[in-house]
Design a protein around this motif. Structure first.
Motif, PDB file in Angstrom:
ATOM      1  N   ALA A 163       0.599  -1.247   0.039  1.00 53.99           N
ATOM      2  CA  ALA A 163       0.128   0.041  -0.018  1.00 53.99           C
ATOM      3  C   ALA A 163       0.694   1.026  -0.065  1.00 53.99           C
ATOM      4  O   ALA A 163       1.889   1.345   0.648  1.00 53.99           O
ATOM      5  CB  ALA A 163      -1.104  -0.053   1.059  1.00 53.99           C
ATOM      6  N   MET A 164       0.304   2.196  -0.679  1.00 58.63           N
ATOM      7  CA  MET A 164       1.011   3.718  -0.739  1.00 58.63           C
ATOM      8  C   MET A 164       1.136   3.914   0.784  1.00 58.63           C
ATOM      9  O   MET A 164       2.565   4.722   0.893  1.00 58.63           O
ATOM     10  CB  MET A 164       0.107   4.538  -1.681  1.00 58.63           C
ATOM     11  CG  MET A 164       0.713   5.973  -1.633  1.00 58.63           C
ATOM     12  SD  MET A 164      -0.375   7.070  -2.200  1.00 58.63           S
ATOM     13  CE  MET A 164      -0.545   6.686  -3.936  1.00 58.63           C
ATOM     14  N   LYS A 165       0.286   4.247   1.657  1.00 55.23           N
ATOM     15  CA  LYS A 165       0.535   4.486   2.933  1.00 55.23           C
ATOM     16  C   LYS A 165       1.455   4.046   3.674  1.00 55.23           C
ATOM     17  O   LYS A 165       2.244   4.466   4.614  1.00 55.23           O
ATOM     18  CB  LYS A 165      -0.922   4.562   3.702  1.00 55.23           C
ATOM     19  CG  LYS A 165      -0.786   5.285   4.959  1.00 55.23           C
ATOM     20  CD  LYS A 165      -2.437   5.511   5.485  1.00 55.23           C
ATOM     21  CE  LYS A 165      -3.007   4.382   5.916  1.00 55.23           C
ATOM     22  NZ  LYS A 165      -4.392   4.705   6.401  1.00 55.23           N
ATOM     23  N   ASP A 166       1.768   2.599   3.372  1.00 58.18           N
ATOM     24  CA  ASP A 166       2.927   1.912   3.967  1.00 58.18           C
ATOM     25  C   ASP A 166       4.249   2.157   3.443  1.00 58.18           C
ATOM     26  O   ASP A 166       5.095   2.519   4.478  1.00 58.18           O
ATOM     27  CB  ASP A 166       2.544   0.370   3.977  1.00 58.18           C
ATOM     28  CG  ASP A 166       1.437  -0.168   4.434  1.00 58.18           C
ATOM     29  OD1 ASP A 166       0.966   0.427   5.561  1.00 58.18           O
ATOM     30  OD2 ASP A 166       0.958  -1.287   4.002  1.00 58.18           O
ATOM     31  N   ARG A 167       4.353   2.562   2.466  1.00 64.52           N
ATOM     32  CA  ARG A 167       5.588   3.062   1.871  1.00 64.52           C
ATOM     33  C   ARG A 167       5.738   4.497   2.506  1.00 64.52           C
ATOM     34  O   ARG A 167       6.936   4.799   2.981  1.00 64.52           O
ATOM     35  CB  ARG A 167       5.619   3.057   0.408  1.00 64.52           C
ATOM     36  CG  ARG A 167       5.440   1.821  -0.476  1.00 64.52           C
ATOM     37  CD  ARG A 167       5.944   1.918  -1.785  1.00 64.52           C
ATOM     38  NE  ARG A 167       5.262   2.849  -2.565  1.00 64.52           N
ATOM     39  CZ  ARG A 167       3.854   2.194  -3.051  1.00 64.52           C
ATOM     40  NH1 ARG A 167       3.751   1.066  -2.844  1.00 64.52           N
ATOM     41  NH2 ARG A 167       3.346   3.132  -3.802  1.00 64.52           N
ATOM     42  N   LEU A 168       4.876   5.266   2.529  1.00 62.53           N
ATOM     43  CA  LEU A 168       5.065   6.546   2.983  1.00 62.53           C
ATOM     44  C   LEU A 168       5.413   6.592   4.490  1.00 62.53           C
ATOM     45  O   LEU A 168       6.354   7.251   4.905  1.00 62.53           O
ATOM     46  CB  LEU A 168       3.704   7.484   2.916  1.00 62.53           C
ATOM     47  CG  LEU A 168       3.496   7.901   1.498  1.00 62.53           C
ATOM     48  CD1 LEU A 168       1.935   8.585   1.460  1.00 62.53           C
ATOM     49  CD2 LEU A 168       4.345   9.020   0.963  1.00 62.53           C
ATOM     50  N   LEU A 169       4.809   5.584   5.337  1.00 60.13           N
ATOM     51  CA  LEU A 169       5.074   5.621   6.797  1.00 60.13           C
ATOM     52  C   LEU A 169       6.373   5.229   6.794  1.00 60.13           C
ATOM     53  O   LEU A 169       7.284   5.741   7.639  1.00 60.13           O
ATOM     54  CB  LEU A 169       4.036   4.721   7.426  1.00 60.13           C
ATOM     55  CG  LEU A 169       4.379   4.621   8.796  1.00 60.13           C
ATOM     56  CD1 LEU A 169       4.261   5.759   9.465  1.00 60.13           C
ATOM     57  CD2 LEU A 169       3.336   3.414   9.362  1.00 60.13           C
ATOM     58  N   GLU A 170       6.908   4.146   6.248  1.00 56.30           N
ATOM     59  CA  GLU A 170       8.271   3.547   6.295  1.00 56.30           C
ATOM     60  C   GLU A 170       9.321   4.739   6.051  1.00 56.30           C
ATOM     61  O   GLU A 170      10.236   4.903   6.645  1.00 56.30           O
ATOM     62  CB  GLU A 170       8.554   2.538   5.374  1.00 56.30           C
ATOM     63  CG  GLU A 170       9.633   1.891   5.525  1.00 56.30           C
ATOM     64  CD  GLU A 170      10.119   0.591   4.727  1.00 56.30           C
ATOM     65  OE1 GLU A 170      11.184   0.148   4.420  1.00 56.30           O
ATOM     66  OE2 GLU A 170       8.947   0.026   4.060  1.00 56.30           O
ATOM     67  N   TYR A 171       8.954   5.458   5.000  1.00 57.47           N
ATOM     68  CA  TYR A 171      10.124   6.747   4.571  1.00 57.47           C
ATOM     69  C   TYR A 171      10.122   7.682   5.827  1.00 57.47           C
ATOM     70  O   TYR A 171      11.219   7.957   6.240  1.00 57.47           O
ATOM     71  CB  TYR A 171       9.620   7.141   3.330  1.00 57.47           C
ATOM     72  CG  TYR A 171      10.656   8.253   2.942  1.00 57.47           C
ATOM     73  CD1 TYR A 171      12.004   7.800   2.474  1.00 57.47           C
ATOM     74  CD2 TYR A 171      10.098   9.686   2.932  1.00 57.47           C
ATOM     75  CE1 TYR A 171      12.854   8.736   2.139  1.00 57.47           C
ATOM     76  CE2 TYR A 171      11.047  10.475   2.349  1.00 57.47           C
ATOM     77  CZ  TYR A 171      12.573  10.030   1.978  1.00 57.47           C
ATOM     78  OH  TYR A 171      13.498  11.041   1.687  1.00 57.47           O
ATOM     79  N   LEU A 172       8.848   8.002   6.262  1.00 55.33           N
ATOM     80  CA  LEU A 172       8.837   9.079   7.314  1.00 55.33           C
ATOM     81  C   LEU A 172       9.578   8.204   8.497  1.00 55.33           C
ATOM     82  O   LEU A 172      10.237   9.146   9.311  1.00 55.33           O
ATOM     83  CB  LEU A 172       7.400   9.545   7.781  1.00 55.33           C
ATOM     84  CG  LEU A 172       6.793  10.230   6.599  1.00 55.33           C
ATOM     85  CD1 LEU A 172       5.021  10.166   6.889  1.00 55.33           C
ATOM     86  CD2 LEU A 172       7.483  11.798   6.656  1.00 55.33           C
ATOM     87  N   GLN A 173       9.486   7.021   9.057  1.00 49.37           N
ATOM     88  CA  GLN A 173       9.929   6.597   9.970  1.00 49.37           C
ATOM     89  C   GLN A 173      11.516   6.101   9.776  1.00 49.37           C
ATOM     90  O   GLN A 173      12.239   6.190  10.892  1.00 49.37           O
ATOM     91  CB  GLN A 173       9.438   5.055  10.379  1.00 49.37           C
ATOM     92  CG  GLN A 173       8.019   5.197  10.726  1.00 49.37           C
ATOM     93  CD  GLN A 173       7.172   3.777  10.848  1.00 49.37           C
ATOM     94  OE1 GLN A 173       7.698   2.860   9.991  1.00 49.37           O
ATOM     95  NE2 GLN A 173       6.388   3.375  11.660  1.00 49.37           N
ATOM     96  N   GLY A 174      11.912   6.078   8.767  1.00 49.93           N
ATOM     97  CA  GLY A 174      13.334   6.318   8.401  1.00 49.93           C
ATOM     98  C   GLY A 174      14.039   7.647   8.311  1.00 49.93           C
ATOM     99  O   GLY A 174      15.201   7.602   8.254  1.00 49.93           O
ATOM    100  N   ASN A 175      13.253   8.756   8.659  1.00 44.77           N
ATOM    101  CA  ASN A 175      13.743  10.114   8.754  1.00 44.77           C
ATOM    102  C   ASN A 175      12.945  10.682   9.689  1.00 44.77           C
ATOM    103  O   ASN A 175      12.640  12.048   9.993  1.00 44.77           O
ATOM    104  CB  ASN A 175      13.467  10.877   7.508  1.00 44.77           C
ATOM    105  CG  ASN A 175      14.173  10.122   6.376  1.00 44.77           C
ATOM    106  OD1 ASN A 175      15.325  10.455   6.230  1.00 44.77           O
ATOM    107  ND2 ASN A 175      13.535   9.566   5.272  1.00 44.77           N
ATOM    108  N   VAL A 176      12.930  10.044  11.099  1.00 45.87           N
ATOM    109  CA  VAL A 176      12.295  10.508  12.271  1.00 45.87           C
ATOM    110  C   VAL A 176      12.989  11.822  12.772  1.00 45.87           C
ATOM    111  O   VAL A 176      14.113  11.915  12.812  1.00 45.87           O
ATOM    112  CB  VAL A 176      12.041   9.588  13.509  1.00 45.87           C
ATOM    113  CG1 VAL A 176      11.642  10.059  14.714  1.00 45.87           C
ATOM    114  CG2 VAL A 176      11.481   8.345  13.138  1.00 45.87           C
ATOM    115  N   GLY A 177      12.118  12.952  12.948  1.00 44.98           N
ATOM    116  CA  GLY A 177      12.821  14.002  13.306  1.00 44.98           C
ATOM    117  C   GLY A 177      13.450  15.133  12.127  1.00 44.98           C
ATOM    118  O   GLY A 177      13.955  16.089  12.582  1.00 44.98           O
ATOM    119  N   LYS A 178      13.402  14.382  10.902  1.00 42.57           N
ATOM    120  CA  LYS A 178      14.127  15.136   9.949  1.00 42.57           C
ATOM    121  C   LYS A 178      13.103  15.687   8.869  1.00 42.57           C
ATOM    122  O   LYS A 178      11.868  15.222   8.763  1.00 42.57           O
ATOM    123  CB  LYS A 178      15.259  14.050   9.012  1.00 42.57           C
ATOM    124  CG  LYS A 178      16.205  13.595   9.988  1.00 42.57           C
ATOM    125  CD  LYS A 178      17.075  12.728   9.213  1.00 42.57           C
ATOM    126  CE  LYS A 178      18.112  11.994  10.098  1.00 42.57           C
ATOM    127  NZ  LYS A 178      18.657  11.104   9.039  1.00 42.57           N
TER     128      LYS A 178
END
Length: 280
Positions: A163-178
């Motif tokens: 799912a698109m939302k899962d990819r978006l969340l993974e990317y945001l989680q890979g850049n927490v605080g950035k």
């Protein structure tokens, strides 16, 4: 300077001569002959555009584009003017290099309008009504030197199925605080619904994703930050974005319990503002 003026004068002379020659072409001649007679005018215009940016006409097209963007931040730049400044037909690739490899926060008309649909940018920030899909704007004059590293992660996640939302969340989680840009999120999502999915992650799933309008007025236009890799309590997730923004503005983006604001932020105390329902 003299060299730059000579090149400019030569281009002007070539352009004038081309137009004179075009007028002398028999209107009954082959259409292609008339079209080809105008080709030198295109070359002359490119040379004129290049000469406006710098005295050093040997600058690469990418550097000329960057100088032009930095002269006019938060300004919608038409694709035709960018083509003139670049002096090459492949100028969109150079814009992409500035954004991806060199970390300049350049947004396209397509991405800006998608953010606008989800109220993630202010209408006053950009003249979106006049922004076409091939137009661009520089959102910040500050270069993001970590962008190239983030794009490597974006490429890996983009290739994944799901799912698109899962990819978006993974990317945001890979850049927490950035800080990440809408262009990055759009690339990871591979679709036009990315802004809506980010909003769902924030409002329905409870991930603390800040934007300029939602939680952190110090962020640039079109920038998103996953403040912490956690979810807010379920009873707080149903607060509408419009109410969330109204409360933040009402309180001047200051915590009404401890008085903390974003001016107090530091790496050892990376707090952020949240909205909670009062329990009676």
């Amino acid at each position: 300077m003299a060299g730059g003026m000579n090149n400019r004068e030569r281009a002007l002379s070539d352009l004038r001569q081309t137009l004179v020659d075009f007028e002398s072409v028999d209107s009954h001649e082959n259409i292609r002959d008339r079209v080809l007679s105008l080709v030198p005018a295109v070359d002359a215009l490119r040379e004129l555009g290049k000469s406006l940016i710098s005295e050093d006409l040997t600058l690469p097209a990418r550097d000329r584009l960057l100088k032009y963007f930095r002269l006019y931040p938060l300004t919608v730049l038409n694709h035709k003017e960018l083509a003139i400044v670049a002096g090459i037909s492949d100028w969109p690739r150079r814009v992409r290099e500035l954004r991806v490899e060199h970390g300049w926060k350049i947004v396209s008309g397509v991405t800006a309008k998608e953010m606008l649909q989800e109220d993630d940018i202010l209408r006053a920030d950009l003249d979106l009504g006049s922004m076409g899909p091939k137009d661009y704007a520089l959102l910040s004059t500050e270069q993001d030197r970590e962008a190239a590293y983030r794009w490597n992660l974006a490429n890996e996640i983009r290739k994944q199925k799901g799912a698109m939302k899962d990819r978006l969340l993974e990317y945001l989680q890979g850049n927490v605080g950035k800080e990440v840009t809408g262009e990055e999120l759009r690339y990871v999502a591979k679709g036009s619904e990315w802004a809506r999915r980010v909003r769902e992650l924030r409002t329905e799933d409870g991930f603390p994703i800040s934007t300029k309008l939602g939680g952190n007025p110090n962020l640039g236009v079109g920038v998103y930050v996953l403040e912490e890799n956690r979810q807010t309590p379920k009873h707080d997730r149903s607060i509408p974005d419009s109410l969330r923004r109204e409360v933040l503005r009402r309180d001047g983006y200051v915590c009404n319990r401890c008085g903390w604001s974003h001016s107090d932020w530091n790496r050892s105390d990376p707090r952020f503002l949240e909205i909670h329902r009062l329990e009676k």
